[in-house]
Design an enzyme around this catalytic site. Structure first.
Site, PDB file in Angstrom:
ATOM      1  CE1 TYR A 143      -0.617   6.633  -0.857  1.00 27.77           C
ATOM      2  CE2 TYR A 143       1.393   5.394  -1.245  1.00 27.77           C
ATOM      3  CZ  TYR A 143       0.392   5.813  -0.391  1.00 27.77           C
ATOM      4  OH  TYR A 143       0.411   5.441   0.934  1.00 27.77           O
ATOM      5  NE  ARG A 166       6.280  -3.948  -1.873  1.00 28.96           N
ATOM      6  CZ  ARG A 166       6.815  -4.134  -3.088  1.00 28.96           C
ATOM      7  NH1 ARG A 166       7.954  -4.798  -3.235  1.00 28.96           N
ATOM      8  NH2 ARG A 166       6.189  -3.662  -4.165  1.00 28.96           N
ATOM      9  CB  SER A 189      -6.030  -7.846   3.148  1.00 28.47           C
ATOM     10  OG  SER A 189      -5.582  -6.907   2.210  1.00 28.47           O
ATOM     11  N   GLY A 191       6.620 -13.027  -8.461  1.00 29.90           N
ATOM     12  CA  GLY A 191       6.403 -13.308  -7.033  1.00 29.90           C
ATOM     13  C   GLY A 191       7.693 -13.206  -6.227  1.00 29.90           C
TER      14      GLY A 191
END
Ligand code: UDP
Length: 309
Positions: A143, A209, A187, A205
């Site tokens: 990617y 972002r 999501s 965690g």
């Protein structure tokens, strides 16, 4: 105007199609449906200005067109890693086919690149001039390196054939129509919280972002296509920067559940922080995001609750 949207049945692609159709444009959606969903664009099926063609962009195609929006590629890490060779081919051969089509038709072509091309940069705020810190042969390279090669192809077509390219680098978009099993963080957390399951936290965690609501991204893409600047240009929301644990807690509060966290190992080549500079987008496109995380999450949660019924 005849528009082709590659990957038009996907998350961002289908929102872009809604915008184009509402503006009265003619739209041809090309999608191989590997991650896209026919139901995202079903509302336009009988519209005289809309056509869906099931097509894999790694095969060449010849259609008359004036604007090409090239979004085709699995975009979540779970999906792009699943068939990594295919992801590389979609980014390389697929982008080559799109650029050939644009050049033949003297069409404009907008390519959606990604913030992943910056890799694990130590920089606090990513400027377009940053060349990136990317693993060339890791699990995510199909990617990140795939998109880097695709950008390179765009600019080589521009230099060699004067192809009218536009390159956008998109940072962590969320909103309605991300699929349940897609694997992206917002999501995932919303579905997990609604289903009263543990929220899966990768690593500490503490990764950060910046989250941009999908309705903000679409005008950025439209403005970029319509301006005279090739790019690359960052599109993202630097104001909405969160670490993963705080997003998890915010989603729990909004859904009003007390789901536990389930700690998972940190994925290989995890990006620890990623924030766009959108100075260029402000200056050149007069664009900046408007929707804050509270509103964006509420809209996304409402959509998912209805979907889940
Ligand atoms: N993440 C997580 N739990 C999940 C899904 C993702 O902790 O169930 C983390 C992931 O490891 C990354 C961040 O959330 O640090 C954003 O992940 P996503 O896949 O949404 O976007 P990307 O990593 O491509 O920016």
């Amino acid at each position: 105007m005849i528009n082709i949207v590659t990957g038009g049945a996907g998350f961002i692609g289908s929102h872009l199609i809604d915008w184009l159709m509402k503006s009265g444009e003619e739209v041809i959606c090309l999608d191989n449906l590997c991650t896209g969903d026919r139901k995202n664009i079903a509302r336009w099926d009988n519209h005289p200005k809309f056509k869906f063609i099931k097509h894999d962009i790694t095969n060449p195609i010849n259609i008359e067109v004036e604007k090409i929006w090239h979004l085709a590629c699995p975009a979540s890490s779970k999906n792009y890693k699943r068939d990594s060779i295919k992801t590389s081919l979609t980014n390389s051969i697929g982008t080559f086919n799109v650029l050939e089509l644009a050049t033949k038709n003297k069409a404009k072509v907008l390519f959606t690149s990604t913030s992943e091309i910056y890799g694990n940069s130590p920089s606090n705020c990513l400027l377009e001039s940053n060349f990136g810190y990317v693993n060339p042969n890791g699990f995510k390279s199909c990617y990140s390196e795939g998109k880097r090669l695709a950008e390179s192809l765009c600019f080589d077509f521009f230099r060699s054939h004067k192809t009218q390219i536009r390159v956008a680098r998109i940072f962590n978009v969320y909103g309605p129509r991300i699929k349940k099993n897609d694997g992206r963080v917002i999501s995932n957390f919303i579905y997990q919280a609604i289903d009263q399951k543990a929220l899966t936290i990768n690593g500490s965690g503490k990764q950060k972002r910046c989250f941009c609501y999908v309705d903000d991204i679409i005008p950025g893409l439209i403005k970029l296509m319509d301006c005279d600047f090739c790019g690359p240009i960052n599109l993202g929301n630097p104001k909405e920067e969160y670490n993963i644990l705080s997003i998890a807690n915010l989603i729990k509060r909004k859904i009003n559940v007390d789901s536990p966290f389930k700690k998972l190992p940190k994925p290989p080549d995890e990006i620890m922080k990623r924030k766009p500079s959108i100075k260029l987008a402000k200056e050149i496109l007069n664009w900046e995001p408007k929707i804050n995380i509270d509103l964006g999450l509420e809209k996304t949660i409402s959509y998912i609750k209805l979907e889940d019924l």
